[in-house]
Design an enzyme around this catalytic site. Sequence first.
Site, PDB file in Angstrom:
ATOM      1  N   ASP A  11      94.587  35.073  -2.937  1.00  0.00           N
ATOM      2  CA  ASP A  11      93.301  34.448  -2.623  1.00  0.00           C
ATOM      3  C   ASP A  11      92.260  35.549  -2.724  1.00  0.00           C
ATOM      4  O   ASP A  11      92.265  36.483  -1.924  1.00  0.00           O
ATOM      5  CB  ASP A  11      93.367  33.882  -1.198  1.00  0.00           C
ATOM      6  N   TYR A 235      94.517  39.535  11.124  1.00  0.00           N
ATOM      7  CA  TYR A 235      94.472  38.317  10.333  1.00  0.00           C
ATOM      8  C   TYR A 235      93.729  38.508   9.018  1.00  0.00           C
ATOM      9  O   TYR A 235      92.640  39.040   8.962  1.00  0.00           O
ATOM     10  CB  TYR A 235      93.784  37.193  11.112  1.00  0.00           C
ATOM     11  N   LYS A 238      96.362  33.034   5.822  1.00  0.00           N
ATOM     12  CA  LYS A 238      97.794  32.708   5.858  1.00  0.00           C
ATOM     13  C   LYS A 238      98.450  33.240   4.595  1.00  0.00           C
ATOM     14  O   LYS A 238      97.786  33.552   3.613  1.00  0.00           O
ATOM     15  CB  LYS A 238      97.957  31.194   5.954  1.00  0.00           C
TER      16      LYS A 238
HETATM   17  P1  13P Z   1      93.557  30.841   3.543  1.00  0.00           P
HETATM   18  O1  13P Z   1      94.707  31.703   3.986  1.00  0.00           O
HETATM   19  O2  13P Z   1      93.969  29.846   2.522  1.00  0.00           O
HETATM   20  O3  13P Z   1      92.419  31.686   3.105  1.00  0.00           O
HETATM   21  O4  13P Z   1      93.104  29.928   4.771  1.00  0.00           O
HETATM   22  C1  13P Z   1      92.519  30.521   5.852  1.00  0.00           C
HETATM   23  C2  13P Z   1      92.309  29.612   6.993  1.00  0.00           C
HETATM   24  O5  13P Z   1      92.357  30.068   8.081  1.00  0.00           O
HETATM   25  C3  13P Z   1      92.036  28.201   6.792  1.00  0.00           C
HETATM   26  O6  13P Z   1      91.382  27.681   7.927  1.00  0.00           O
HETATM   27 MG    MG Z   2      91.256  31.741   1.733  1.00  0.00          MG
HETATM   28 MG    MG Z   3      94.871  30.179   0.693  1.00  0.00          MG
END
Ligand code: 13P
Ligand code: MG
Ligand code: MG
Length: 373
Positions: A11, A235, A238
């Site tokens: 990402d 963090y 994800k």
């Molecule tokens: P991503 O990991 O896809 O960037 O999503 C982050 C998130 O916290 C969605 O609310």
């Molecule tokens: Mg994202």
């Molecule tokens: Mg993502």
Amino acid sequence: MRITLSLIKADVGSIGGHTQPSADMLAAVRERIDGAVHEGMIIDSYVSYTGDDIAILMSHTRGEDNAGVHELAWNAFLEATDRARRDGLYGAGQDLLADAPSGNVRGAGPAVAEIEFEHDLTKPRPAESFMMFAADKCGPGAYNLPFYLGFADPMYCAGLMLPKMIRGFTFRIIDMERTDADYALELDAPEDAYRIAALLRDNERFAIESITSRTYSDKAVSISAQRLHSIAGEYTGKDDPVALVRNQGIFPAPEELLQPFTKAHYVGGDARGSHNMPLMPVPVNTAVTGAYCLPVVSCVGFSLSADGHFSREAADFFDNPAWDETRRKAQHKALEMRSQGWSGPAMLPYTELEYGGFRNTVEELLEQFRAQD
Ligand code: 13P
Ligand code: MG
Ligand code: MG
């Protein structure tokens, strides 16, 4: 010839929040990867997105963990990051955690799934067909249940009763909590099926890294079982795992592998990486724009020609009315879960909350508790 399939995703920015990458970012990635095909560095490629993650699928003869192939993907993501930054997109460069990879992007942010195998289109693989999975808004444990059922439970995969599969598969499971080294354990299904389940029930800690045929010693599955928050210490989004799954013949057929996805089972992730929500199958190149996200998974199938090229067309498995029912079910399960907001299983337990902020709030309050006389 020995062929390697490398699936690397990251990402590196998205439009209007964490929805989807821009066309310009995808063009930058395709340009760089096409150049490598042209130069003969890799044989073929397929660039797609699932939610805000860009996935680069490549075939080549350089083996797994090849520095050149990993750097190629890294540089393609860097160029997409530049375009995301230029346009002020959200989360530009989010998954590129190190300054430069030391010849391998594992542990530097991007998710990696790779399989190397003998490819000569003779028995036991007279045809090489495989699927790539990409999931957004969830962790690698999202694949635990569906791939356990597909490779260890004849209720889902009747093919397990056939001579080519009856000896079962070896599951290599990694402990994602321990980050000082790679801690992995190999367990054989069917004998160890209950032990495998005992680990895989914990999606946040344990994940399948690979699944290998016990009869043919051929790897069927490779999953990007890394946890970014364990690696990065804070963090960063994800993990949004990708997976390569070889199918047919000595392995389960696509329909046997996909049946478990009709569950739209609850997985950890979703908004702020902190909730439990159902995993919804979607066509590839789908943005995440639903109410409260919804973790999503795409699945595209390919055949591989004798010289390692992908079939001209890919089969987009979840782009079919057959999956509309599951999507409705996922929405229904999501609404039910969301109706209880922050309570109990609707959110991940304290130890799993992805955003440090949630923990900070609770820790501040914990300090204010006083023992009562
Ligand atoms: P991503 O990991 O896809 O960037 O999503 C982050 C998130 O916290 C969605 O609310
Ligand atoms: Mg994202
Ligand atoms: Mg993502």
